[in-house]
Design a protein around this motif. Structure first.
Motif, PDB file in Angstrom:
ATOM      1  N   GLU B   9       0.812  -1.209   0.000  1.00  0.00           N
ATOM      2  CA  GLU B   9       0.000   0.000   0.000  1.00  0.00           C
ATOM      3  C   GLU B   9       0.841   1.252   0.000  1.00  0.00           C
ATOM      4  N   LYS B  10       0.367   2.263  -0.690  1.00  0.00           N
ATOM      5  CA  LYS B  10       1.030   3.564  -0.692  1.00  0.00           C
ATOM      6  C   LYS B  10      -0.037   4.632  -0.810  1.00  0.00           C
ATOM      7  N   GLN B  11       0.282   5.806  -0.343  1.00  0.00           N
ATOM      8  CA  GLN B  11      -0.758   6.825  -0.323  1.00  0.00           C
ATOM      9  C   GLN B  11      -0.201   8.206  -0.607  1.00  0.00           C
ATOM     10  N   LEU B  12      -0.988   9.012  -1.290  1.00  0.00           N
ATOM     11  CA  LEU B  12      -0.603  10.404  -1.563  1.00  0.00           C
ATOM     12  C   LEU B  12      -1.815  11.282  -1.266  1.00  0.00           C
ATOM     13  N   VAL B  13      -1.570  12.386  -0.566  1.00  0.00           N
ATOM     14  CA  VAL B  13      -2.667  13.313  -0.283  1.00  0.00           C
ATOM     15  C   VAL B  13      -2.319  14.657  -0.910  1.00  0.00           C
ATOM     16  N   VAL B  14      -3.216  15.150  -1.767  1.00  0.00           N
ATOM     17  CA  VAL B  14      -2.972  16.461  -2.387  1.00  0.00           C
ATOM     18  C   VAL B  14      -4.236  17.306  -2.310  1.00  0.00           C
ATOM     19  N   GLN B  15      -4.064  18.588  -2.562  1.00  0.00           N
ATOM     20  CA  GLN B  15      -5.216  19.484  -2.615  1.00  0.00           C
ATOM     21  C   GLN B  15      -5.845  19.432  -4.004  1.00  0.00           C
ATOM     22  N   SER B  16      -7.117  19.794  -4.055  1.00  0.00           N
ATOM     23  CA  SER B  16      -7.863  19.657  -5.308  1.00  0.00           C
ATOM     24  C   SER B  16      -7.552  20.782  -6.290  1.00  0.00           C
ATOM     25  N   LYS B  17      -6.338  20.797  -6.782  1.00  0.00           N
ATOM     26  CA  LYS B  17      -5.965  21.796  -7.791  1.00  0.00           C
ATOM     27  C   LYS B  17      -5.468  21.053  -9.019  1.00  0.00           C
ATOM     28  N   ILE B  56     -12.970  14.837 -10.124  1.00  0.00           N
ATOM     29  CA  ILE B  56     -13.149  15.196  -8.716  1.00  0.00           C
ATOM     30  C   ILE B  56     -12.939  16.695  -8.527  1.00  0.00           C
ATOM     31  N   ILE B  57     -11.863  17.214  -9.131  1.00  0.00           N
ATOM     32  CA  ILE B  57     -11.569  18.646  -8.975  1.00  0.00           C
ATOM     33  C   ILE B  57     -12.698  19.486  -9.567  1.00  0.00           C
ATOM     34  N   SER B  63     -14.124  22.943  -8.560  1.00  0.00           N
ATOM     35  CA  SER B  63     -12.934  23.787  -8.697  1.00  0.00           C
ATOM     36  C   SER B  63     -12.541  24.537  -7.430  1.00  0.00           C
ATOM     37  N   TYR B  64     -13.124  24.185  -6.301  1.00  0.00           N
ATOM     38  CA  TYR B  64     -12.669  24.727  -5.020  1.00  0.00           C
ATOM     39  C   TYR B  64     -11.288  24.124  -4.732  1.00  0.00           C
ATOM     40  N   PRO B  65     -10.276  24.993  -4.522  1.00  0.00           N
ATOM     41  CA  PRO B  65      -8.898  24.471  -4.554  1.00  0.00           C
ATOM     42  C   PRO B  65      -8.408  23.826  -3.260  1.00  0.00           C
ATOM     43  N   GLU B  66      -9.174  23.909  -2.179  1.00  0.00           N
ATOM     44  CA  GLU B  66      -8.608  23.407  -0.937  1.00  0.00           C
ATOM     45  C   GLU B  66      -9.218  22.092  -0.459  1.00  0.00           C
ATOM     46  N   GLY B  67      -9.894  21.418  -1.360  1.00  0.00           N
ATOM     47  CA  GLY B  67     -10.411  20.101  -1.011  1.00  0.00           C
ATOM     48  C   GLY B  67      -9.269  19.102  -0.965  1.00  0.00           C
ATOM     49  N   GLU B  68      -9.567  17.957  -0.373  1.00  0.00           N
ATOM     50  CA  GLU B  68      -8.515  16.970  -0.229  1.00  0.00           C
ATOM     51  C   GLU B  68      -8.757  15.806  -1.187  1.00  0.00           C
ATOM     52  N   ILE B  69      -7.706  15.393  -1.848  1.00  0.00           N
ATOM     53  CA  ILE B  69      -7.795  14.195  -2.677  1.00  0.00           C
ATOM     54  C   ILE B  69      -6.777  13.188  -2.153  1.00  0.00           C
ATOM     55  N   ILE B  70      -7.258  12.007  -1.805  1.00  0.00           N
ATOM     56  CA  ILE B  70      -6.337  10.979  -1.324  1.00  0.00           C
ATOM     57  C   ILE B  70      -6.227   9.901  -2.397  1.00  0.00           C
ATOM     58  N   THR B  81      -4.396  -1.579  -7.888  1.00  0.00           N
ATOM     59  CA  THR B  81      -5.639  -0.877  -7.603  1.00  0.00           C
ATOM     60  C   THR B  81      -5.361   0.550  -7.159  1.00  0.00           C
ATOM     61  N   VAL B  82      -6.095   1.472  -7.744  1.00  0.00           N
ATOM     62  CA  VAL B  82      -5.984   2.871  -7.334  1.00  0.00           C
ATOM     63  C   VAL B  82      -7.314   3.265  -6.705  1.00  0.00           C
ATOM     64  N   LEU B  83      -7.242   3.730  -5.467  1.00  0.00           N
ATOM     65  CA  LEU B  83      -8.449   4.147  -4.773  1.00  0.00           C
ATOM     66  C   LEU B  83      -8.337   5.645  -4.551  1.00  0.00           C
ATOM     67  N   ILE B  84      -9.288   6.382  -5.065  1.00  0.00           N
ATOM     68  CA  ILE B  84      -9.212   7.838  -4.950  1.00  0.00           C
ATOM     69  C   ILE B  84     -10.373   8.320  -4.083  1.00  0.00           C
ATOM     70  N   ILE B  85     -10.028   9.014  -3.014  1.00  0.00           N
ATOM     71  CA  ILE B  85     -11.041   9.432  -2.048  1.00  0.00           C
ATOM     72  C   ILE B  85     -11.176  10.946  -2.086  1.00  0.00           C
ATOM     73  N   ASP B  86     -12.398  11.435  -2.079  1.00  0.00           N
ATOM     74  CA  ASP B  86     -12.598  12.885  -1.962  1.00  0.00           C
ATOM     75  C   ASP B  86     -13.755  13.160  -1.018  1.00  0.00           C
ATOM     76  N   TYR B  87     -13.840  14.398  -0.575  1.00  0.00           N
ATOM     77  CA  TYR B  87     -14.889  14.765   0.379  1.00  0.00           C
ATOM     78  C   TYR B  87     -15.843  15.768  -0.238  1.00  0.00           C
ATOM     79  N   GLY B  88     -15.962  15.713  -1.542  1.00  0.00           N
ATOM     80  CA  GLY B  88     -16.801  16.695  -2.241  1.00  0.00           C
ATOM     81  C   GLY B  88     -18.206  16.185  -2.495  1.00  0.00           C
ATOM     82  N   VAL B  89     -18.840  16.826  -3.477  1.00  0.00           N
ATOM     83  CA  VAL B  89     -20.227  16.494  -3.818  1.00  0.00           C
ATOM     84  C   VAL B  89     -20.244  15.148  -4.555  1.00  0.00           C
ATOM     85  N   PRO B  90     -21.125  14.233  -4.147  1.00  0.00           N
ATOM     86  CA  PRO B  90     -21.172  12.953  -4.861  1.00  0.00           C
ATOM     87  C   PRO B  90     -21.732  13.115  -6.269  1.00  0.00           C
ATOM     88  N   PHE B  91     -21.368  12.212  -7.130  1.00  0.00           N
ATOM     89  CA  PHE B  91     -22.013  12.228  -8.447  1.00  0.00           C
ATOM     90  C   PHE B  91     -22.382  10.808  -8.840  1.00  0.00           C
TER      91      PHE B  91
END
Lengths: 702, 147, 122
Positions: B9-17, B56-57, B63-70, B81-91
Motif C-alpha cells: 500500500e502507498k498513499q498520496l494526499v494532495v489538494q484539489s488543484k 473530482i476537482i 474547482s474549489y482548490p482546498e479540497g482533499e484528494i487521497i 488498484t488505485v483508490l481515490i477518495i474525496d470529500y466533495g459532492v457525490p455524483f
C-alpha cells in the motif's frame, strides 16, 4: 347540469344541515326562553337535529379521506385543546359580552344570544368531529361486525342527552342518571378492544403513547373545568341541557378511550419492533420480487440487494463479496468505502473456516487486529453466503457501526433475503450470459453468411485443368478465403488467404481482400505485383492488429507455366513424380510492413508445368488440426497422404485428406477454418493418344 | 480460496488543484514502475487516474482548490488498484452515458470523455458515495500473467 | 512539475501549432488560448503537430472539440499530425479519427490543405 347520486346526496345533507342550522338560529334568537318547559323540549329537539345533521354531513368527509389513525388522534387532541380554551376563557368571553351588551345596547338579548349561539356552535362542531373520530377508530381494523355495539351506545347517548331536559323535574333525575351510567358502561365495554394499534409502526406507537396521555388528561381536565366554570355551564345549559350532557358523555368517552389506548399501546410496544420488521421484510421481499422481473441488470440488482439488506437487518452498511475466478472482490457497496470493505472482506475470508455452519454467520470486529486501519469504525458484521446450484457465488455482508450484536431475528431475515438474492443474482447472470451468447451467435451467423457469399460457389472447369476445392468453416468464422479468376482465355488466376482474427471482423476483412484481388487480377498479371499492390491498399484500411496471409498464382495455358508469389502463407505443394515439393517464394504477410521492405523481400516463382502436376493450396487449418493429445496433424502426415493418393483425381485426393484430418481430430473441436484447393494439370492428348508437346490454346469447356 | 495474498500500500494526499495532477501521475507512475508493470499499461493507468482526479476537482469540488484528494495505491502480483477518495459532492457515474462524439461535435460538448476513458482503460471502475462523508473511486488493472 | 507549451509557425496561409510536454486539465487553457488567438486573427487553417507531446488527457482532447465547429464554419480545419502511438491510441479510443484528419507527418497535413485550396480555386 348533471348530478351524480353522490353529489346529490351530499347536497341534500348540506341543505338539511343548513336548514336545521337556520331554524335553530332563528328560534334561539327570537323565540327561546329557558323558563318554558315546552320551548325547552322544542329547543332540545332542534339542537339534537342540528347535531345529528352536522354529524351526517361531516361523516362522509371524515370517512372518505382515509387518514391514518395517528392524524385523527392528533386532530382530536387539537379540538380538545380548543374546547379547553373555550371553557377556560368562557367567563371572560361570555361575561365580557354580556356586560357590553347590557351596558350599551337597549336590546341586550339578541346580541348576547347570537354570541352564545356561536360559542355553543363551536363546541357542537368540535364534539361532532370528535364523535366521528371515535366512530372511525372504533371500526378501524375490526374484523367482526360490531356496528350493533356502537349503535346501541349511540342510542344511549341520545337518550341520556334527551332526558337531561328533565333536570327541572327532580323526581325524574334518576332516569337521566341511569342512561348516563349505562352510556359510560357501554363506552368502557366498547373501548376495551382496540385492534388497530397492532398495525402501526413502532415510531407511530411511541408518538401515540405520548399523545394518548396528553389527550386523556385533556379530556379529564375538560370534564372538571366544564363542571366548575359557571359561565361555561350556564351558557351551555342555557343553550341546551342535552348538548351539555352530550358534551359530558363525549369527554368521559375520550378520557376512557384514551386511557385504555395508552395502556393498550404500552403493551404493544415490546412487540412493535417485531411487527415492524416483519412488515418491512414482507414489503421488501414483495418489492424485490417485483424488481427481479423488471430489472435484469446485474449491477442494478446487486445494488438493490445491498440497499435492502441495510434496511432488513438494521445495518449501517452492506456489500456483496463476489467470487471472481479465484479472487473475491467487493461490489455494490452501500454506505461503505472500498477501502474499508476490502479490509473487512479479507477478515471475513480469513475467519470463514472457523465458523462452518449453515445460515448467516455473525462476527465481532473487536478482536480484529486491523480494525484501526478502517476509516470508519465498524463493530459487528453478519455474513450470508450466496449460492446458486450449490455453488458458492459470494457473500452478502451487513455491518453495524454500533456495538450491537446481530441477533436471531437479524440473521433470520438475512437468511431469507440472501436466498432470494442468490436466485435473483444467478438469474440475472445467466440472462446476461445468454444475451451475450445470442449476440455472438447472431454475429457469427452474419460472419458465416458473408463468408459463404464471398467464396466461389463452384469451381471453374477447363479441359486440361481439373480443380477441386473444399472449405470447412470453423464454428467461429476463421477468416479463410480462396478464389478463382478466369482472367482471359489463356490465363487462370487463384488466390488463397487467411485473415488474422475470427468472427465478424475477420469476415469484413475477407470481403475487403476479395474486392482487392478481384480488381487487381484484372489489371495486373504478375502475382508479385498484385501482392505488393494489395499490401499498399490494405495499409489504408487494416488496423494495426490485423494481417492477412495470402498466396496468389497465375496459370498460363499457352505457355504452360505457373507463377506464384506468397505473402506469409503456407507453402504451395507441388506433387510431381511421386515427390512433394514445397514452393516457398519468400514474402511477409499483408499488413505487417508498409515500407519498401515488403516489396524487396517478395519473390515470385515460375514453374514449367508437366503432365499430372498437382498443385495443392491449403491453410493452416489442416496442418494445425489437433487430436485429443493436442498434437498437430502436421506437414509430414499431410504430405504422406498427398503422395499416397497423388495419382488419383483431385476430388479423390481431397476426400482422402479431409477424411484423414477428420479422423485425426475427431476428439477435438475444429478451431480454425479448413481450406484445401487442388489443381491438376493434364497435358492435352493428341489423336494418337500421345502427349502433345506443342503449345496449344486450351479450350474452355464452358 | 486465496486470502493470504501479499498486498502493498502507498498513499498520496494532495489538494484539489489541477496543477497537482502531474504530481499524482508521477506518484502512480513511479510506484507502478517499481511493481514492474509495463510502461504501456502504466500509461493507461495514469490516464485513468488523471481523468478521475480531474472529475473530482471539477465536479466533486467544483474547482474549489482546498479540497482533499487521497490517492491510495494497493498492489499485489496480480492486481494494481488505485483508490481515490474525496470529500466533495457525490455524483452518479451510471448516469453518464458513453460519449457520442458526433453529438458532442454538434453540441460543443467537451465533458464525459473521461468516464468513458476510465472504463475503457481499466479492468474495473467502481464508485461509491457515502453521503455526508466521502466518495471513493476504485480503478483496478489486472497485471498478472495470463496463466 | 510537468510543463506544457505551444508555439506557432506560419506556413503560408496555414498555421502549425506545436505542442510540447503534458496536456491535461491544468495545461489545457494554454492550448485554448493559443487556438482562440488564432481564431481571433481569422487563421482558420490549422495543423497541430503532436510530435513533442508526451501526454494528453480528455481535457486536452476537449479543447479540439471546443473550437472545431467555429473553424469549420469559416471553411477552415484543424488537422492533426505526427502523433506518437500512445497519443494516437487515445484519440482512436474516443473515435476522433471520424471527426479529424490525422496525418503521419506535418508535411502531409500541410499538403492536404494546399490541395484542398487548389481544388476550391479551380
Amino acid at each position: 347540469m348533471i348530478f351524480n347520486t353522490e353529489n346529490l346526496r351530499d347536497n341534500i345533507k348540506v341543505q338539511t344541515f343548513l336548514g336545521n342550522f337556520t331554524v335553530l338560529l332563528i328560534y334561539k334568537i327570537f323565540f327561546y326562553s329557558p323558563d318554558s318547559f315546552i320551548l325547552s323540549i322544542l329547543n332540545e329537539i332542534l339542537v339534537i337535529l342540528t347535531v345529528v345533521t352536522l354529524i351526517l354531513f361531516l361523516s362522509d368527509a371524515v370517512h372518505s379521506r382515509r387518514i391514518n389513525p395517528l392524524s385523527m388522534v392528533m386532530n382530536v387532541g387539537i379540538l380538545n385543546a380548543v374546547i379547553f380554551f373555550m371553557i377556560t376563557f368562557s367567563g371572560t368571553l361570555m361575561g365580557g359580552f354580556s356586560e357590553i351588551s347590557n351596558g350599551t345596547s337597549g336590546n341586550p338579548g339578541i346580541l348576547f344570544s347570537l354570541i352564545s349561539f356561536l360559542y355553543s356552535f363551536v363546541i357542537i362542531g368540535s364534539l361532532a368531529y370528535i364523535f366521528l373520530v371515535f366512530k372511525e377508530l372504533f371500526f378501524l381494523k375490526q374484523k367482526k361486525n360490531v356496528s350493533t355495539y356502537f349503535n346501541t351506545m349511540v342510542v344511549f347517548f341520545m337518550l341520556a342527552s334527551l332526558t337531561s331536559v328533565l333536570k327541572k323535574v327532580p323526581d325524574l333525575g334518576y332516569i337521566r342518571d341511569t342512561f348516563f351510567i349505562i352510556s359510560i358502561l357501554l363506552i368502557v365495554i366498547n373501548s376495551i378492544k382496540i385492534s388497530w394499534i397492532a398495525f402501526i409502526i413502532k415510531k407511530e406507537k411511541i408518538s401515540l403513547l405520548v399523545l394518548s396521555v396528553i389527550i386523556s388528561i385533556l379530556f379529564v381536565v375538560n370534564i372538571i373545568n366544564g363542571a366548575q366554570s359557571d359561565s361555561y355551564s350556564q351558557t351551555m345549559i342555557q343553550f341546551s341541557a342535552g348538548l351539555n350532557q352530550f358534551f359530558k358523555i363525549m369527554m368521559v368517552y375520550g378520557a376512557i378511550y384514551f386511557s385504555i389506548l395508552f395502556f393498550t399501546t404500552l403493551f404493544h410496544i415490546p412487540t412493535a419492533e417485531a411487527f415492524d420488521r416483519k412488515a418491512q421484510e414482507v414489503n421488501f421481499l414483495q418489492y424485490f420480487s417485483k424488481l427481479i422481473t423488471e430489472s435484469l441488470d446485474f449491477k442494478d440488482l446487486a445494488e438493490t440487494v445491498t440497499d435492502i439488506t441495510t434496511k432488513v437487518c438494521d445495518a449501517h452498511a452492506s456489500w456483496i463479496i463476489w467470487k471472481d475466478g479465484d479472487d473475491f472482490k467487493s461490489i455494490a457497496n452501500k454506505n461503505i468505502g472500498y477501502y474499508d470493505s476490502n479490509i473487512i472482506t479479507r477478515f471475513i475470508l480469513q475467519n470463514l473456516q472457523r465458523k462452518s455452519g449453515e445460515g448467516t454467520m455473525v462476527f465481532n470486529l473487536n478482536r480484529f487486529e486491523n480494525k484501526s486501519q478502517l476509516s470508519e469504525e465498524f463493530f459487528n458484521i453478519a455474513v450470508a453466503s450466496l449460492k446458486a446450484h450449490n455453488e458458492l457465488k459470494g457473500f452478502l455482508v451487513a455491518a453495524r457501526k454500533v456495538n450491537l450484536n446481530f441477533d436471531d431475528e437479524d440473521t433470520n431475515a438475512m437468511d431469507t433475503f440472501s436466498d432470494y438474492a442468490s436466485v435473483a443474482i444467478e438469474n440475472s447472470k445467466l440472462l446476461e450470459e445468454s444475451i451475450e451468447k445470442e449476440r455472438l451467435e447472431k454475429e457469427l451467423d452474419v460472419a458465416r453468411e458473408i463468408q459463404r457469399k464471398i467464396l466461389p460457389s463452384k469451381n471453374p472447369e477447363y479441359e486440361n485443368l481439373t480443380i477441386s476445392s473444399v472449405f470447412i468453416p470453423a464454428f467461429e468464422v476463421g477468416g479463410d478465403y480462396y478464389d478463382f479468376f478466369e482472367i482471359d482465355d489463356n490465363k487462370f488466376g487463384f488466390v488463397i488467404a487467411d485473415v488474422s482474427g475470427k468472427g465478424i471482423s475477420a469476415a469484413f476483412i475477407m470481403a475487403e481482400v476479395k474486392g482487392i484481388f478481384e480488381s487487381l487480377s484484372k489489371t495486373i498479371e504478375s502475382p508479385k505485383e498484385i501482392l505488393i499492390k494489395a499490401n499498399e491498399i490494405l495499409e489504408r484500411t487494416l488496423d494495426r492488429k490485423n494481417f492477412v496471409s495470402a498466396a496468389y498464382g497465375v496459370l498460363d495455358f499457352n505457355k504452360e507455366v505457373l507463377r506464384v508469389a506468397r505473402a506469409g502463407h503456407c507453402p504451395i505443394i507441388l506433387l510431381r513424380n511421386n515427390i512433394a515439393e514445397n514452393l516457398r517464394p519468400s514474402g511477409i504477410g499483408l499488413g505487417l510492413n508498409f515500407s519498401r521492405h515488403f516489396a524487396d523481400t517478395l519473390e515470385e516463382t515460375e514453374i514449367k508445368l508437366k503432365d499430372e502436376d498437382t498443385i495443392v493450396l491449403y491453410t493452416d487449418g489442416i496442418t494445425e488440426a489437433k487430436n485429443s493429445a493436442l498434437e498437430d496433424f502436421g506437414d509430414k502426415y499431410f504430405e504422406e497422404i498427398l503422395l499416397d493418393n497423388y495419382e488419383k483425381s483431385v476430388s479423390e485426393i481431397s476426400n482422402k485428406v479431409i477424411h484423414a484430418v477428420t479422423l485425426f481430430s475427431q476428439n477435438n473441436p475444429q478451431h480454425d477454418d479448413i481450406t484445401l484447393v487442388i489443381l491438376k494439370w493434364k497435358q492435352k492428348l493428341n489423336i494418337d493418344g500421345e502427349k502433345e508437346w506443342q503449345n496449344l490454346a486450351p479450350q474452355l469447356k464452358k | 480460496m486465496k486470502t493470504d495474498k501479499k498486498i502493498n500500500e502507498k498513499q498520496l494526499v494532495v489538494q484539489s488543484k489541477t496543477n497537482n495532477l502531474s504530481q499524482i501521475r508521477d506518484f502512480v507512475y513511479s510506484t507502478a514502475l517499481e511493481v514492474g508493470i509495463s510502461t504501456e499499461i502504466i500509461d493507461n493507468i495514469i490516464l485513468a487516474v488523471d481523468e478521475a482526479c480531474t472529475n473530482i476537482i471539477k465536479h466533486a469540488y467544483k474547482s474549489y482548490p482546498e479540497g482533499e484528494i487521497i490517492v491510495k495505491l494497493q498492489y499485489s502480483d496480480k492486481k494494481f488498484t488505485v483508490l481515490i477518495i474525496d470529500y466533495g459532492v457525490p455524483f452518479k457515474p451510471e448516469t453518464i452515458p458513453d460519449p457520442d462524439l458526433q453529438k458532442y461535435y454538434r453540441q460543443h460538448r467537451v465533458g464525459g470523455l473521461g468516464m468513458y476513458l476510465m472504463k475503457s482503460l481499466m479492468d474495473e471502475v467502481k464508485y461509491v458515495s457515502i453521503p455526508g462523508k466521502y466518495n471513493q473511486v476504485l480503478l483496478s488493472k489486472n497485471i498478472g500473467t495470463a496463466h | 512539475m510537468a510543463e506544457f507549451s505551444t508555439s506557432v509557425k506560419e506556413v503560408g496561409d496555414i498555421n502549425v501549432v506545436y505542442l510540447k510536454g503534458y496536456l491535461d486539465a491544468h495545461t489545457a487553457p494554454v492550448l485554448e488560448n493559443t487556438l482562440s488567438n488564432l481564431i481571433d486573427y481569422k487563421k482558420y487553417s490549422i495543423v497541430v503537430n503532436f510530435k513533442e507531446l508526451a501526454y494528453i488527457s480528455s481535457a486536452g482532447l476537449g479543447v479540439f472539440m471546443a473550437f472545431i465547429e467555429k473553424i469549420r464554419e469559416n471553411s477552415g480545419d484543424i488537422k492533426l499530425s505526427s502523433m506518437s502511438d500512445k497519443v494516437f491510441n487515445i484519440f482512436d479510443l474516443l473515435g476522433f479519427p471520424l471527426l479529424y484528419e490525422i496525418f503521419k507527418s506535418e508535411e502531409e497535413a500541410v499538403t492536404k490543405f494546399s490541395e484542398t485550396k487548389k481544388l476550391e480555386d479551380r
